[in-house]
Scaffold this motif. Structure first.
Motif, mmCIF file in Angstrom:
data_model
loop_
_atom_site.group_PDB
_atom_site.id
_atom_site.type_symbol
_atom_site.label_atom_id
_atom_site.label_comp_id
_atom_site.label_asym_id
_atom_site.label_seq_id
_atom_site.Cartn_x
_atom_site.Cartn_y
_atom_site.Cartn_z
ATOM 1 N N LYS A 1 48.238 33.661 33.175
ATOM 2 C CA LYS A 1 48.403 35.062 33.607
ATOM 3 C C LYS A 1 49.068 35.131 34.972
ATOM 4 O O LYS A 1 50.011 35.890 35.184
ATOM 5 N N ASN A 2 48.564 34.319 35.908
ATOM 6 C CA ASN A 2 49.031 34.446 37.289
ATOM 7 C C ASN A 2 50.433 33.888 37.511
ATOM 8 O O ASN A 2 51.013 34.083 38.580
ATOM 9 N N ALA A 3 50.965 33.174 36.517
ATOM 10 C CA ALA A 3 52.372 32.771 36.603
ATOM 11 C C ALA A 3 53.227 33.784 35.852
ATOM 12 O O ALA A 3 54.336 34.120 36.281
ATOM 13 N N ALA B 1 38.904 43.598 50.294
ATOM 14 C CA ALA B 1 39.839 44.604 50.809
ATOM 15 C C ALA B 1 41.280 44.301 50.385
ATOM 16 O O ALA B 1 42.028 45.173 49.994
ATOM 17 N N ARG B 2 41.671 43.043 50.459
ATOM 18 C CA ARG B 2 42.975 42.563 50.016
ATOM 19 C C ARG B 2 44.155 43.402 50.506
ATOM 20 O O ARG B 2 44.856 44.046 49.729
ATOM 21 N N PRO B 3 44.416 43.389 51.811
ATOM 22 C CA PRO B 3 45.578 44.122 52.321
ATOM 23 C C PRO B 3 46.899 43.449 51.928
ATOM 24 O O PRO B 3 46.894 42.360 51.359
ATOM 25 N N VAL B 4 48.026 44.116 52.253
ATOM 26 C CA VAL B 4 49.340 43.527 51.950
ATOM 27 C C VAL B 4 50.145 43.319 53.227
ATOM 28 O O VAL B 4 51.374 43.269 53.205
ATOM 29 N N ASP B 5 49.440 43.200 54.363
ATOM 30 C CA ASP B 5 50.141 43.094 55.649
ATOM 31 C C ASP B 5 51.075 41.883 55.711
ATOM 32 O O ASP B 5 52.152 41.949 56.319
ATOM 33 N N ILE B 6 50.700 40.783 55.069
ATOM 34 C CA ILE B 6 51.545 39.575 55.147
ATOM 35 C C ILE B 6 52.843 39.802 54.359
ATOM 36 O O ILE B 6 53.924 39.407 54.801
ATOM 37 N N HIS B 7 52.732 40.470 53.216
ATOM 38 C CA HIS B 7 53.938 40.806 52.443
ATOM 39 C C HIS B 7 54.894 41.614 53.337
ATOM 40 O O HIS B 7 56.089 41.333 53.401
ATOM 41 N N SER C 1 49.137 33.180 51.585
ATOM 42 C CA SER C 1 48.886 34.164 50.528
ATOM 43 C C SER C 1 49.783 33.881 49.325
ATOM 44 O O SER C 1 50.997 33.720 49.473
ATOM 45 N N VAL C 2 49.174 33.866 48.151
ATOM 46 C CA VAL C 2 49.915 33.599 46.913
ATOM 47 C C VAL C 2 50.919 34.736 46.672
ATOM 48 O O VAL C 2 52.121 34.514 46.495
ATOM 49 N N GLY C 3 50.408 35.961 46.678
ATOM 50 C CA GLY C 3 51.274 37.107 46.389
ATOM 51 C C GLY C 3 52.390 37.259 47.408
ATOM 52 O O GLY C 3 53.540 37.532 47.050
ATOM 53 N N ILE D 1 37.856 32.710 50.434
ATOM 54 C CA ILE D 1 39.099 33.475 50.197
ATOM 55 C C ILE D 1 38.836 34.980 50.142
ATOM 56 O O ILE D 1 39.554 35.772 50.744
ATOM 57 N N PHE D 2 37.823 35.383 49.391
ATOM 58 C CA PHE D 2 37.530 36.813 49.245
ATOM 59 C C PHE D 2 36.143 37.117 49.790
ATOM 60 O O PHE D 2 35.215 36.317 49.608
ATOM 61 N N GLU D 3 36.005 38.291 50.408
ATOM 62 C CA GLU D 3 34.753 38.596 51.112
ATOM 63 C C GLU D 3 33.668 39.167 50.208
ATOM 64 O O GLU D 3 32.525 39.293 50.601
ATOM 65 N N ASN D 4 34.030 39.547 48.970
ATOM 66 C CA ASN D 4 33.028 40.174 48.117
ATOM 67 C C ASN D 4 33.108 39.627 46.701
ATOM 68 O O ASN D 4 33.274 40.369 45.749
HETATM 69 C C1 UD1 Z 1 46.311 35.613 43.688
HETATM 70 C C2 UD1 Z 1 45.809 35.576 42.270
HETATM 71 C C3 UD1 Z 1 44.295 35.694 42.247
HETATM 72 C C4 UD1 Z 1 43.671 34.628 43.130
HETATM 73 C C5 UD1 Z 1 44.269 34.655 44.526
HETATM 74 C C6 UD1 Z 1 43.791 33.522 45.411
HETATM 75 C C7 UD1 Z 1 47.621 36.560 40.985
HETATM 76 C C8 UD1 Z 1 48.105 37.708 40.172
HETATM 77 N N1 UD1 Z 1 46.396 36.689 41.521
HETATM 78 O O1 UD1 Z 1 45.962 36.893 44.222
HETATM 79 O O2 UD1 Z 1 43.850 35.521 40.907
HETATM 80 O O3 UD1 Z 1 42.272 34.851 43.219
HETATM 81 O O4 UD1 Z 1 45.706 34.556 44.451
HETATM 82 O O5 UD1 Z 1 44.064 32.308 44.836
HETATM 83 O O6 UD1 Z 1 48.290 35.565 41.129
HETATM 84 N N2 UD1 Z 1 45.579 38.710 52.250
HETATM 85 C C9 UD1 Z 1 45.776 39.434 53.392
HETATM 86 N N3 UD1 Z 1 46.997 40.049 53.567
HETATM 87 C C10 UD1 Z 1 48.002 39.946 52.659
HETATM 88 C C11 UD1 Z 1 47.785 39.191 51.496
HETATM 89 C C12 UD1 Z 1 46.558 38.570 51.320
HETATM 90 O O7 UD1 Z 1 44.897 39.558 54.233
HETATM 91 O O8 UD1 Z 1 49.082 40.518 52.885
HETATM 92 C C13 UD1 Z 1 44.259 38.062 52.029
HETATM 93 C C14 UD1 Z 1 43.538 38.684 50.837
HETATM 94 O O9 UD1 Z 1 42.827 39.840 51.230
HETATM 95 C C15 UD1 Z 1 42.626 37.565 50.392
HETATM 96 C C16 UD1 Z 1 43.444 36.309 50.712
HETATM 97 O O10 UD1 Z 1 44.441 36.718 51.651
HETATM 98 O O11 UD1 Z 1 41.458 37.560 51.146
HETATM 99 C C17 UD1 Z 1 44.103 35.680 49.502
HETATM 100 O O12 UD1 Z 1 44.997 36.589 48.927
HETATM 101 P P1 UD1 Z 1 46.290 36.152 48.116
HETATM 102 O O13 UD1 Z 1 46.481 34.676 48.184
HETATM 103 O O14 UD1 Z 1 47.417 37.028 48.544
HETATM 104 O O15 UD1 Z 1 45.869 36.528 46.640
HETATM 105 P P2 UD1 Z 1 46.636 37.404 45.576
HETATM 106 O O16 UD1 Z 1 48.078 37.022 45.565
HETATM 107 O O17 UD1 Z 1 46.263 38.818 45.719
#
Ligand code: UD1
Length: 421
Positions: free
Chosen positions: A22-24, A120-126, A162-164, A330-333
């Motif tokens: 899925k994630n790929a 919370a999962r922000p997108v600030d890094i993107h 960050s993966v995304g 990785i995730f707080e909740n």
């Molecule tokens: C991807 C996976 C998810 C997996 C996660 C960690 C997909 C579709 N989803 O999610 O299944 O659990 O990687 O391996 O591939 N963060 C920030 N700012 C940002 C981006 C991320 O603070 O701009 C934080 C997030 O809140 C989180 C952590 O970084 O606490 C990891 O996030 P990230 O690696 O970006 O995960 P996703 O890409 O969302």
């Protein structure tokens, strides 16, 4: 809402093949936004999240055709560069359209994905990365509004791998002028797969799978369709789920269709706990194991222990000898499965980012509720092990990321049935 009824304890036997990851699949489907020609795929998994991303791509003007096993996405011409809240809010990965839209059209308007159950999962890094590439970004009425006449290659150092963000920036960099280097990039196998897809379109990318990725920007006209339909890698998280299911139920099962190297840390941990695993080039054979012993793990970015296997691992830890500790970094909740597992007899105490799991003799069936994707998988694992009937509600969480899991488990001999709503 569908529910699953499991009558345990179950013993599994035979072979199960994992679906495409899925994630790929999600970022690779999004990457077709860069391609001014139809792109063919083999074996796109029938998952709710994949359906959601396809709907979003269609709303942008991408045309979808499915013929037998081949799925074709055609982004030759797009209708707009607006990713609407209604579609983005249901799945965070939707924000990945930002990079390719901005790179190809010089503008994009993408809804902020908002919070989600596991943090919370922000997108600030993107956004920081896009700005480094020369984009102007504003947040207006809940939307990310991005503009750039032409993105320019840059060195971008991520504060966290960050993966995304790594995926979004890789895609944006494809059509940027010059070379982009992403430092402290995520190293997950799914990033490598996205790079392989882009390379198959004629892009030069070095270092995917390491913490330093170099992308050589090209012009739109330089992208070329590859002769073969693209095949996405096997799902390492689904594989880990089946491997743990087999271990927990003392079963003999072959899990195939994965690259076991993608699961090295998980397999090492399971072996340390006492599991008998035979590892082949594209399979892991779980031998009937005696009761395992407890262990301590911390989730971490790849190649560390994946947060997406944390809940399933905790299900296993609840029925081993001795105590285990899980620290979620990785995730707080991401411990929402804990109270539900407690209803089935698991003994777990939470303290901040850590969980202490005291192994119990057995679990007992109970009505439980799914709270997120991987938590749902963990509840199924507990149900397979438990004495009696478990009724698992809200399985739509599970359907987001596991293709036909109930059918696959039935094929392995589990007593599991789906009750349609
Ligand atoms: C991807 C996976 C998810 C997996 C996660 C960690 C997909 C579709 N989803 O999610 O299944 O659990 O990687 O391996 O591939 N963060 C920030 N700012 C940002 C981006 C991320 O603070 O701009 C934080 C997030 O809140 C989180 C952590 O970084 O606490 C990891 O996030 P990230 O690696 O970006 O995960 P996703 O890409 O969302």
């Amino acid at each position: 809402m569908d529910k699953l009824i499991v009558n345990g304890p179950c013993t599994l036997t035979g072979e199960v093949r994992v679906s495409s990851a899925k994630n790929a699949t999600l970022p690779i489907l999004v990457a077709t936004l860069l391609c001014p020609y139809p792109v063919n795929f083999e074996t796109i998994p029938a998952l709710m999240d994949v359906g959601t991303i396809i709907k979003l791509l269609q709303s942008l003007g991408v045309k979808l055709t499915v013929e037998g096993p081949t799925t074709t996405l055609d982004a030759t011409e797009l209708a707009n560069q607006h990713a609407d809240y209604a579609l983005v809010k249901t799945m965070r990965a939707s924000v990945l359209v930002l990079g390719p839209l901005l790179a190809r059209y010089g503008q994009a308007s993408v809804s902020l994905p908002g919070g989600c159950a596991i943090g919370a999962r922000p997108v600030d890094i993107h956004l920081m990365g896009m700005e480094k590439l020369g984009a102007e970004i504003h947040i207006e009425n809940g939307y990310i509004k991005a503009r750039a006449k032409k993105l320019k290659g840059a060195v971008i150092t991520l504060p966290f791998p960050s993966v995304g963000a790594t995926e979004n920036l890789m895609m944006a960099a494809v059509l940027a002028e010059g070379v982009t280097v992403i430092e402290n990039a995520a190293m997950e196998p799914e990033i490598d797969d996205l790079a392989d897809f882009l390379i198959a379109q004629g892009v030069r990318i070095e270092g995917a799978g390491t913490s330093r990725i170099t992308i050589h920007g090209v012009e739109l006209k330089d992208l070329k369709p590859s002769a073969k339909p693209y095949r996405v890698i096997g799902d390492r998280i689904e594989a880990a789920t089946f491997i743990i299911a087999a271990i927990m139920t003392g079963s003999d099962v072959k899990v195939s269709g994965l690259n076991p190297k993608h699961l090295s840390f998980v397999l090492e941990t399971l072996t340390k706990m006492g599991a008998g695993l035979d590892v082949g080039p594209d399979f892991v054979h779980v031998r009937k194991s005696p009761r395992l012993k407890g262990v301590a793990i911390d989730t971490a970015p790849y190649p560390g222990f994946p947060t997406d296997v944390q809940a399933q691992m905790m299900a296993l830890m609840s029925v081993v000898d001795g105590n285990s500790i899980v620290t979620e970094t990785i995730f707080e909740n991401r411990f929402m499965h804990v109270p539900e597992m407690g209803r089935m007899g698991a003994k777990i105490t939470l303290k901040g980012k850590s969980a202490l799991i005291e192994g119990v003799e057995s679990l007992s069936g109970a009505p439980v509720m799914c709270t997120d994707l991987r938590a749902s998988a963990a509840l199924i694992l507990c149900a397979l092990k438990a004495e009696g009937q478990t009724e698992i509600q809200r399985v739509y969480h599970l359907d987001r990321g596991y293709e036909k899991i109930d059918e696959k488990l039935t094929h392995l001999g589990a007593t599991i049935r789906r009750v349609k709503a």
